[in-house]
Design a protein around this motif. Structure first.
Motif, PDB file in Angstrom:
ATOM      1  N   ASP A   1       0.834  -1.211   0.000  1.00  0.00           N
ATOM      2  CA  ASP A   1       0.000   0.000   0.000  1.00  0.00           C
ATOM      3  C   ASP A   1       0.867   1.259   0.000  1.00  0.00           C
ATOM      4  OD1 ASP A   1      -2.271  -1.535  -0.032  1.00  0.00           O
ATOM      5  OD2 ASP A   1      -2.661  -1.367   2.126  1.00  0.00           O
TER       6      ASP A   1
ATOM      7  N   GLN B   1       5.371   8.618  -0.952  1.00  0.00           N
ATOM      8  CA  GLN B   1       5.387  10.004  -0.470  1.00  0.00           C
ATOM      9  C   GLN B   1       6.805  10.407  -0.081  1.00  0.00           C
ATOM     10  OE1 GLN B   1       2.351   9.221   2.585  1.00  0.00           O
ATOM     11  NE2 GLN B   1       0.980  10.559   1.458  1.00  0.00           N
TER      12      GLN B   1
ATOM     13  N   GLN C   1       2.227  11.344   5.266  1.00  0.00           N
ATOM     14  CA  GLN C   1       1.026  11.246   6.100  1.00  0.00           C
ATOM     15  C   GLN C   1       0.277   9.933   5.896  1.00  0.00           C
ATOM     16  OE1 GLN C   1       1.912  14.138   4.706  1.00  0.00           O
ATOM     17  NE2 GLN C   1       1.945  15.604   6.394  1.00  0.00           N
ATOM     18  N   ASP C   2       0.154   9.476   4.650  1.00  0.00           N
ATOM     19  CA  ASP C   2      -0.595   8.248   4.376  1.00  0.00           C
ATOM     20  C   ASP C   2       0.112   7.041   5.008  1.00  0.00           C
ATOM     21  OD1 ASP C   2      -2.706   6.734   2.715  1.00  0.00           O
ATOM     22  OD2 ASP C   2      -0.822   5.798   2.117  1.00  0.00           O
TER      23      ASP C   2
ATOM     24  N   SER D   1      -0.284   7.138   8.821  1.00  0.00           N
ATOM     25  CA  SER D   1      -1.589   6.751   9.374  1.00  0.00           C
ATOM     26  C   SER D   1      -1.834   5.250   9.213  1.00  0.00           C
ATOM     27  CB  SER D   1      -2.718   7.597   8.786  1.00  0.00           C
ATOM     28  OG  SER D   1      -2.693   7.520   7.394  1.00  0.00           O
ATOM     29  N   ARG D   2      -1.305   4.652   8.150  1.00  0.00           N
ATOM     30  CA  ARG D   2      -1.464   3.194   8.001  1.00  0.00           C
ATOM     31  C   ARG D   2      -0.700   2.436   9.093  1.00  0.00           C
ATOM     32  NH1 ARG D   2      -3.665   1.662   3.055  1.00  0.00           N
ATOM     33  NH2 ARG D   2      -3.935   3.432   1.653  1.00  0.00           N
TER      34      ARG D   2
END
Ligand SMILES: [Zn+2]
Length: 481
Positions: free
Chosen positions: A24, A30, A36-37, A40-41
């Motif tokens: 993912d 990034q 950020q993604d 958060s995962r």
């Protein structure tokens, strides 16, 4: 049962979730400070496992720590998740072809999507094991942003984030398996922007009224290129134009910027070289009647090895064995090797303790633990260095890509979601989690690692390579808003 036997079934059972986490993050690459993604995962999985999460470590929005367990020693696992600019590449393709589904244009050319997933997997598995057996011990996972030329961990270290850790473990996906001592040390580095300001003017009618910032930047680079003859062989200096003064040759450029990376074997040597580069920038400004503003953006220390931890890690690695690649993995790797120089592939095999002519394209063995008196020098850098000066630290390289695959290339990106890369995640997680369990269940081992660290840092104290008042770029940006 050995630590490996205790943990391996658990890691195998948990692996699919963490392979998907890596995939993912590969899908949405990034850049440094903007992960950020990915953050958060990672946090979602850690919270699901009952870890207590502390966000914004050091005030950095994409830095966090997650902890579980009580009593006993505090064992840390270090993870990363940042990508590199301009490396979009289709998964599995052995020809350079940007990924049509990639919305950012970036790519995981250093495998940090695997690194974070594997370290979190190790932390989760070890914490679950301690809970199940009622063993004391605190497990902390560090989500570390901006490893790529940004020194996220150095800023976290300067904020005191690693001060209470008893020992830290991490890994890096690579073109061969091994421990620090077989794969070498790395260089300390600093990076800074040199922004020249001059005076704009018509380049044809009134050049005498102009003062070219581009001239200054070019003269700085010429000066630095002459400096190379008079620096240590192992030092490295590289630069990129981040502002070449515009695109109109008929305008005297009033602004230009060069971005420099300066590397040397130790922090004091690096700082001395950096000061010489900065003096050349001042000289270039003087020569051109311009001014220069210097922005130091980050720096990190070289890695301080810990022999006790290396030996413990190596013993675990020997028990686990190499990464279990199969014929299909080897075949996929061969397609990438077809594009590399044969000499580079032979060199990579020899570096892993194999015959140069071995028919394999992925390293599935375990090399001998190298002699600490003859550590090879890896001319790259890692902000794991700063952690290693604060607490005993060790890292394993787990084979994830074909022999000869250069870091920071589309070939590295292309191999980041293949089954071989997934196997590296589970392999590294098994080795570092089992070594972590050894440190918890054998207090004398942890004590010996800490005693060695205390002796090393008493002989050569840690010099934090960033000034006390230097803030991480996202913290500076937030303050400016
Ligand atoms: Zn890396």
């Amino acid at each position: 049962m050995t630590s490996v036997q205790e943990l391996k079934p658990l890691i195998d059972a948990l692996s699919p979730t963490y392979h998907k986490l890596g995939d993912d993050i590969w899908d949405l690459p990034q850049l440094r400070w903007e992960e950020q993604d990915a953050t958060s995962r990672h946090i979602a999985l850690a919270e699901q496992e009952g870890f207590t999460v502390t966000r914004d470590v050091g005030g950095i929005p994409t830095a966090f720590q997650a902890e579980k367990g009580s009593g006993g020693p505090l064992i840390a696992f270090l993870g990363e998740y940042d990508a590199l600019a301009g490396l979009s590449q289709e998964s599995g393709a052995a020809v350079c072809r940007p990924d049509p589904d990639n919305t950012t244009g970036h790519g995981h050319g250093c495998g940090h999507h695997l690194l974070g997933a594997g370290s979190l997997l190790a932390a989760v598995a070890l914490a679950r094991h301690l809970e199940a057996k009622g063993l004391p011990g605190r497990i902390r996972y560090y989500g570390c942003p901006a490893e790529e030329a940004a020194a996220g961990k150095t800023f976290m270290a300067a904020a005191g984030a690693f001060d209470d850790v008893d020992a830290a473990l991490t890994w890096h996906p690579a073109g061969g398996t091994g421990t620090q001592s077989t794969q070498g040390r790395c260089l300390a580095y600093a990076q800074a922007r040199f922004r020249f300001t001059g005076v704009a003017s018509h380049a044809g009618v009134s050049p005498h009224l102009g003062r070219s910032a581009l001239d200054a930047a070019e003269l700085m680079n010429v000066g630095v290129n002459f400096l190379r003859e008079h620096m240590a062989d192992s030092s490295r200096i590289h630069y990129a134009f981040t502002d070449a003064g515009g695109t109109s040759p008929n305008v005297v450029p009033a602004a230009a910027e060069v971005y420099y990376l300066v590397r040397a074997e130790t922090v004091p040597e690096m700082q001395e070289l950096y000061d010489r580069v900065a003096a050349i920038a001042q000289g270039a400004a003087l020569m051109t009647s311009t001014t220069v503003a210097v922005t130091l953006e980050g720096a990190s220390a070289e890695i301080l090895p810990n022999r006790v931890l290396e030996e413990a890690l190596h013993a675990t690695l020997v028990e686990v064995g190499g990464v279990p690649f199969d014929a299909a993995d080897q075949e996929r790797a061969a397609a990438f090797c077809a594009g590399f120089a044969a000499e580079e592939i032979r060199r990579a095999r020899v570096a892993c303790g194999m015959s140069a002519e071995d028919p394999k394209y992925l390293h599935d063995g375990v090399p001998e633990l190298g002699d600490p008196a003859h550590r090879p020098l890896n001319k790259g850098s890692s902000d794991v260095g700063d952690v290693s000066w604060i607490t005993p630290t060790v890292q394993i390289l787990s084979s994830a890509v074909a022999f000869g695959t250069p870091w920071h290339t589309w070939q590295y990106v292309a191999q980041g979601k293949l089954p071989a890369a997934h196997k590296a995640v589970s392999h590294a997680a098994t080795v570092i989690a089992a070594t972590g369990l050894e440190l918890i269940t054998r207090p004398e081992l942890l004590a010996a690692a800490r005693a060695e660290h205390a002796a090393s840092t008493a002989a050569t104290p840690y010099v934090c390579p960033i000034p006390k008042d230097l803030l991480a770029p996202p913290v500076v940006r937030a303050a400016a808003r």
